[in-house]
Every structure is written in structure tokens, then in C-alpha cells.
Design a protein around this motif. Structure first.
Motif, PDB file in Angstrom:
ATOM      1  N   GLY A  86      29.632  53.978  47.340  1.00  0.00           N
ATOM      2  CA  GLY A  86      29.443  52.709  46.659  1.00  0.00           C
ATOM      3  C   GLY A  86      30.178  51.575  47.346  1.00  0.00           C
ATOM      4  O   GLY A  86      31.191  51.796  48.015  1.00  0.00           O
ATOM      5  N   VAL A  87      29.659  50.375  47.186  1.00  0.00           N
ATOM      6  CA  VAL A  87      30.302  49.165  47.692  1.00  0.00           C
ATOM      7  C   VAL A  87      30.286  48.130  46.567  1.00  0.00           C
ATOM      8  O   VAL A  87      29.216  47.819  46.030  1.00  0.00           O
ATOM      9  CB  VAL A  87      29.586  48.593  48.927  1.00  0.00           C
ATOM     10  CG1 VAL A  87      30.278  47.314  49.405  1.00  0.00           C
ATOM     11  CG2 VAL A  87      29.539  49.619  50.058  1.00  0.00           C
ATOM     12  N   ALA A  88      31.458  47.639  46.195  1.00  0.00           N
ATOM     13  CA  ALA A  88      31.570  46.569  45.199  1.00  0.00           C
ATOM     14  C   ALA A  88      32.098  45.331  45.906  1.00  0.00           C
ATOM     15  O   ALA A  88      33.088  45.400  46.630  1.00  0.00           O
ATOM     16  CB  ALA A  88      32.500  46.983  44.069  1.00  0.00           C
ATOM     17  N   VAL A  89      31.430  44.210  45.699  1.00  0.00           N
ATOM     18  CA  VAL A  89      31.792  42.961  46.378  1.00  0.00           C
ATOM     19  C   VAL A  89      32.126  41.907  45.336  1.00  0.00           C
ATOM     20  O   VAL A  89      31.366  41.706  44.380  1.00  0.00           O
ATOM     21  CB  VAL A  89      30.637  42.444  47.266  1.00  0.00           C
ATOM     22  CG1 VAL A  89      31.071  41.185  48.016  1.00  0.00           C
ATOM     23  CG2 VAL A  89      30.162  43.522  48.237  1.00  0.00           C
ATOM     24  N   ARG A  90      33.264  41.261  45.525  1.00  0.00           N
ATOM     25  CA  ARG A  90      33.608  40.094  44.714  1.00  0.00           C
ATOM     26  C   ARG A  90      33.603  38.863  45.617  1.00  0.00           C
ATOM     27  O   ARG A  90      34.431  38.741  46.522  1.00  0.00           O
ATOM     28  CB  ARG A  90      34.976  40.257  44.044  1.00  0.00           C
ATOM     29  CG  ARG A  90      35.458  38.981  43.322  1.00  0.00           C
ATOM     30  CD  ARG A  90      36.606  39.286  42.369  1.00  0.00           C
ATOM     31  NE  ARG A  90      36.115  40.130  41.281  1.00  0.00           N
ATOM     32  CZ  ARG A  90      36.930  40.841  40.482  1.00  0.00           C
ATOM     33  NH1 ARG A  90      38.241  40.803  40.671  1.00  0.00           N
ATOM     34  NH2 ARG A  90      36.409  41.569  39.518  1.00  0.00           N
ATOM     35  N   PHE A  91      32.639  37.996  45.397  1.00  0.00           N
ATOM     36  CA  PHE A  91      32.569  36.731  46.126  1.00  0.00           C
ATOM     37  C   PHE A  91      33.544  35.769  45.455  1.00  0.00           C
ATOM     38  O   PHE A  91      33.365  35.394  44.297  1.00  0.00           O
ATOM     39  CB  PHE A  91      31.136  36.191  46.097  1.00  0.00           C
ATOM     40  CG  PHE A  91      30.127  37.112  46.736  1.00  0.00           C
ATOM     41  CD1 PHE A  91      29.860  37.038  48.093  1.00  0.00           C
ATOM     42  CD2 PHE A  91      29.462  38.071  45.977  1.00  0.00           C
ATOM     43  CE1 PHE A  91      28.939  37.890  48.687  1.00  0.00           C
ATOM     44  CE2 PHE A  91      28.537  38.927  46.560  1.00  0.00           C
ATOM     45  CZ  PHE A  91      28.280  38.841  47.927  1.00  0.00           C
ATOM     46  N   ARG A  92      34.567  35.367  46.203  1.00  0.00           N
ATOM     47  CA  ARG A  92      35.707  34.650  45.620  1.00  0.00           C
ATOM     48  C   ARG A  92      35.563  33.132  45.754  1.00  0.00           C
ATOM     49  O   ARG A  92      34.836  32.618  46.604  1.00  0.00           O
ATOM     50  CB  ARG A  92      36.993  35.084  46.317  1.00  0.00           C
ATOM     51  CG  ARG A  92      37.330  36.558  46.195  1.00  0.00           C
ATOM     52  CD  ARG A  92      38.004  36.848  44.874  1.00  0.00           C
ATOM     53  NE  ARG A  92      39.331  36.237  44.849  1.00  0.00           N
ATOM     54  CZ  ARG A  92      39.901  35.718  43.768  1.00  0.00           C
ATOM     55  NH1 ARG A  92      39.252  35.690  42.636  1.00  0.00           N
ATOM     56  NH2 ARG A  92      41.097  35.197  43.819  1.00  0.00           N
ATOM     57  N   THR A  93      36.298  32.457  44.892  1.00  0.00           N
ATOM     58  CA  THR A  93      36.379  31.003  44.980  1.00  0.00           C
ATOM     59  C   THR A  93      37.664  30.544  45.652  1.00  0.00           C
ATOM     60  O   THR A  93      37.843  29.360  45.912  1.00  0.00           O
ATOM     61  CB  THR A  93      36.308  30.377  43.578  1.00  0.00           C
ATOM     62  OG1 THR A  93      37.335  30.954  42.751  1.00  0.00           O
ATOM     63  CG2 THR A  93      34.946  30.637  42.942  1.00  0.00           C
ATOM     64  N   SER A  94      38.584  31.497  45.947  1.00  0.00           N
ATOM     65  CA  SER A  94      39.844  31.150  46.615  1.00  0.00           C
ATOM     66  C   SER A  94      40.228  32.259  47.567  1.00  0.00           C
ATOM     67  O   SER A  94      39.704  33.373  47.495  1.00  0.00           O
ATOM     68  CB  SER A  94      40.962  30.931  45.587  1.00  0.00           C
ATOM     69  OG  SER A  94      41.397  32.168  45.053  1.00  0.00           O
ATOM     70  N   GLU A  95      41.156  31.969  48.460  1.00  0.00           N
ATOM     71  CA  GLU A  95      41.622  32.935  49.452  1.00  0.00           C
ATOM     72  C   GLU A  95      42.630  33.928  48.878  1.00  0.00           C
ATOM     73  O   GLU A  95      42.981  34.898  49.535  1.00  0.00           O
ATOM     74  CB  GLU A  95      42.280  32.191  50.632  1.00  0.00           C
ATOM     75  CG  GLU A  95      41.341  31.265  51.396  1.00  0.00           C
ATOM     76  CD  GLU A  95      40.453  32.023  52.370  1.00  0.00           C
ATOM     77  OE1 GLU A  95      40.654  33.250  52.526  1.00  0.00           O
ATOM     78  OE2 GLU A  95      39.565  31.387  52.965  1.00  0.00           O
ATOM     79  N   GLU A  96      43.101  33.693  47.672  1.00  0.00           N
ATOM     80  CA  GLU A  96      44.132  34.539  47.086  1.00  0.00           C
ATOM     81  C   GLU A  96      43.631  35.975  46.931  1.00  0.00           C
ATOM     82  O   GLU A  96      42.525  36.210  46.445  1.00  0.00           O
ATOM     83  CB  GLU A  96      44.545  33.992  45.719  1.00  0.00           C
ATOM     84  CG  GLU A  96      45.663  34.776  45.063  1.00  0.00           C
ATOM     85  CD  GLU A  96      46.002  34.247  43.676  1.00  0.00           C
ATOM     86  OE1 GLU A  96      47.012  34.700  43.103  1.00  0.00           O
ATOM     87  OE2 GLU A  96      45.251  33.383  43.170  1.00  0.00           O
ATOM     88  N   VAL A  97      44.459  36.944  47.366  1.00  0.00           N
ATOM     89  CA  VAL A  97      44.124  38.360  47.204  1.00  0.00           C
ATOM     90  C   VAL A  97      44.760  38.832  45.901  1.00  0.00           C
ATOM     91  O   VAL A  97      45.971  39.023  45.812  1.00  0.00           O
ATOM     92  CB  VAL A  97      44.629  39.194  48.392  1.00  0.00           C
ATOM     93  CG1 VAL A  97      44.321  40.675  48.170  1.00  0.00           C
ATOM     94  CG2 VAL A  97      43.986  38.704  49.689  1.00  0.00           C
ATOM     95  N   THR A  98      43.944  39.000  44.884  1.00  0.00           N
ATOM     96  CA  THR A  98      44.424  39.344  43.560  1.00  0.00           C
ATOM     97  C   THR A  98      43.406  40.227  42.863  1.00  0.00           C
ATOM     98  O   THR A  98      42.201  40.082  43.091  1.00  0.00           O
ATOM     99  CB  THR A  98      44.683  38.074  42.723  1.00  0.00           C
ATOM    100  OG1 THR A  98      45.003  38.445  41.381  1.00  0.00           O
ATOM    101  CG2 THR A  98      43.468  37.164  42.713  1.00  0.00           C
ATOM    102  N   PRO A  99      43.844  41.155  42.001  1.00  0.00           N
ATOM    103  CA  PRO A  99      42.881  41.964  41.254  1.00  0.00           C
ATOM    104  C   PRO A  99      42.207  41.201  40.121  1.00  0.00           C
ATOM    105  O   PRO A  99      41.231  41.683  39.538  1.00  0.00           O
ATOM    106  CB  PRO A  99      43.744  43.109  40.701  1.00  0.00           C
ATOM    107  CG  PRO A  99      45.111  42.550  40.617  1.00  0.00           C
ATOM    108  CD  PRO A  99      45.234  41.603  41.782  1.00  0.00           C
ATOM    109  N   THR A 100      42.694  40.021  39.814  1.00  0.00           N
ATOM    110  CA  THR A 100      42.169  39.245  38.691  1.00  0.00           C
ATOM    111  C   THR A 100      41.050  38.323  39.153  1.00  0.00           C
ATOM    112  O   THR A 100      41.207  37.578  40.118  1.00  0.00           O
ATOM    113  CB  THR A 100      43.285  38.413  38.047  1.00  0.00           C
ATOM    114  OG1 THR A 100      44.362  39.278  37.671  1.00  0.00           O
ATOM    115  CG2 THR A 100      42.771  37.687  36.819  1.00  0.00           C
TER     116      THR A 100
END
Length: 270
Positions: A86-100
Motif C-alpha cells: 500500500g501507498v498512502a499520500v498526504r498532499f501537504r499545505t506546508s513543509e512541516e513534517v508532522t503526523p497531524t
């Protein structure tokens, strides 16, 4: 709320106690229990039209989790058994690496099976020793802002084969700039053609609390909204999985603390 989606939510609610119990016992996700997380960058390929508008919304930073579907990793032993990836992708709005997740983030989740009905076959046909040697499908339909009803897939731009387990191969490919996943979209219908949206480049693995990292297909900040009965079942089951694995992980952490066994033994003796 649409009628069939209301039914799907009810079905998901009925299934959620089983998912909660399984995740609690496992102390991890019931499915895809162990994985690796990479920070990534998304580069738009389409520039014009409705696909171009989507590509521009998705472009930027991302978090990507790659995992086996059924077995725990256990030093690589899990990849020797039939499985899906499986591959899960979160397209982010910021560069911060966070689980939230942030309000504008978008999650998409893919499997190495073309359709859910083919999952029993995919367990045996998935090339489980290399993440970059399989195509991944989002399985179910979405309503995409400005585009309409659509499906998604990820196509790796395959790196050369190297020795090692699938995690080691992936890390070497990323270090060489070769860990690339192409996101494609198509409308409903078997004859519809796949259109390139963006390339996702994996940069490096990140150390992040994966029990807290909660991918959710209803995180729809980029305008990709799950639709249909089966999609709706995921709302309650994903929440149940998160709660179960969080409680299970905490219980295991307490059990591993020095002196915990001795304290329980003393309490029994009393």
C-alpha cells in the motif's frame, strides 16, 4: 447525505467494533501495520485545463507511507509471504513534517490491486519485494473539484533492481533520485484513458510516530472527495482503527516499562 452513502456509513459503524478490537490486539493498524514514511515533493505535470488545475492544487510538499498489507515487518520476514502493498499520500499545505493533518491537506490511499474484487488475486501477484515494482490504485471513485467523478492510480517510474529487502531498495532509490511515483487520473469507464497529473518524488525516510499519523480519505483539502457506498464505510472503520491502535500501543508501552511485571506480580501476591 446521499442514500447509498448513508447505508455505507451504517455498515461502517457495524464493522467498526471488529476493526477496533483487531487494532487494539495488534497495537497497530489492523491492515498495513508496519510501514516507512518519506518526505516527498509533488511536481505538477499537467499545466492546462481541468487536470492542470488539479495538478497545481496538489503541487508542493507531501508525506508518503509505504507498507505491507497483512504481515508485520519483523526484520523483513513479512515480505516473504503473499501480500499486497500500500501507498498512502498526504498532499501537504506546508513543509512541516508532522503526523497531524492541516485543514488544507489531502489524503489518498492506494493498493497494489486494480480493484477490490481482485484483492484475493493481488495477494499472490503483487511483487512484494520491491515497492517500486507495482502499480497502485485508489480502488474507489472520487468527486474531483473542477473535473467530476474520477479514479486515481500511482505508476512508479521504475528504478533499477538492487539487492536487499524492499525498504533498503527504496532507500537507495530515493538517495539516487529514482524513487518517483506518477499520479494519474481518469474518468469512469473501462475505456477512459489515464492522464498524468503529477510526479511524486520520495526524498528521504523520516522518523515519525506512525500510530499518530492518521491517513484519512475524508481529509479533502485539495478538493478530492470520496463518493459511494464503499467509500462511506471507511469513515467509521478508519476512526476505529486509529482508536484501537493508539490504546493498544499505549498498553504495550506500559507493559514494557522496567518493573511493570514485578509490580503486577506483587499485586497478584497481595
Amino acid at each position: 447525505m446521499r442514500f447509498f452513502e448513508a447505508i455505507g456509513r451504517a455498515i461502517g459503524g457495524a464493522l467498526s467494533p471488529l476493526v477496533w478490537q483487531g487494532s487494539l490486539v495488534r497495537g497497530a493498524r489492523l491492515f498495513h501495520p508496519d510501514g516507512v514514511v518519506y518526505c516527498a515533493g509533488v511536481k505538477a505535470l499537467a499545466m492546462e485545463g481541468e487536470v492542470g488545475a488539479l495538478a497545481q492544487r496538489l503541487a508542493g510538499p507531501a508525506l508518503v507511507r509505504l507498507s505491507g498489507g497483512i504481515w508485520r515487518w519483523r526484520g523483513g520476514k513479512g515480505e516473504r509471504r503473499p501480500d499486497v502493498l500500500g501507498v498512502a499520500v498526504r498532499f501537504r499545505t506546508s513543509e512541516e513534517v508532522t503526523p497531524t493533518a492541516s485543514a488544507g491537506d489531502q489524503d489518498l490511499i492506494f493498493l497494489s490491486a486494480r480493484r477490490l474484487s481482485l484483492l484475493p488475486i493481488a495477494i499472490f501477484t503483487t511483487r512484494r519485494r520491491d515497492f517500486l515494482d507495482n502499480d497502485y490504485y485508489a480502488q474507489l471513485p472520487f468527486d474531483v473539484e473542477g473535473f467530476g467523478r474520477a479514479k486515481f492510480r500511482l505508476v512508479p517510474l521504475r528504478a533499477s533492481t538492487t539487492k536487499g529487502n524492499r525498504r533498503e531498495k527504496l532507500e537507495r532509490a530515493a538517495a539516487a533520485g529514482l524513487a518517483l511515483l506518477r499520479l494519474e487520473i481518469r474518468r469512469g469507464g473501462a475505456r477512459a484513458r489515464w492522464m498524468a497529473v503529477a510526479d511524486i518524488e520520495l526524498y528521504e525516510p523520516v522518523d515519525i510516530d506512525q500510530n499518530t499519523l492518521r491517513f484519512n480519505p475524508f481529509q479533502t483539502g485539495k478538493g478530492i472527495v470520496p463518493r459511494g457506498l464503499l467509500q462511506a464505510t471507511r469513515l467509521a472503520t478508519y476512526a476505529a482503527s486509529y482508536l484501537g491502535r493508539t490504546l493498544g500501543a499505549r498498553a504495550r508501552a506500559r507493559a514494557r516499562k522496567p518493573g511493570a511485571r514485578g509490580e503486577r506480580r506483587s499485586e497478584r501476591e497481595r
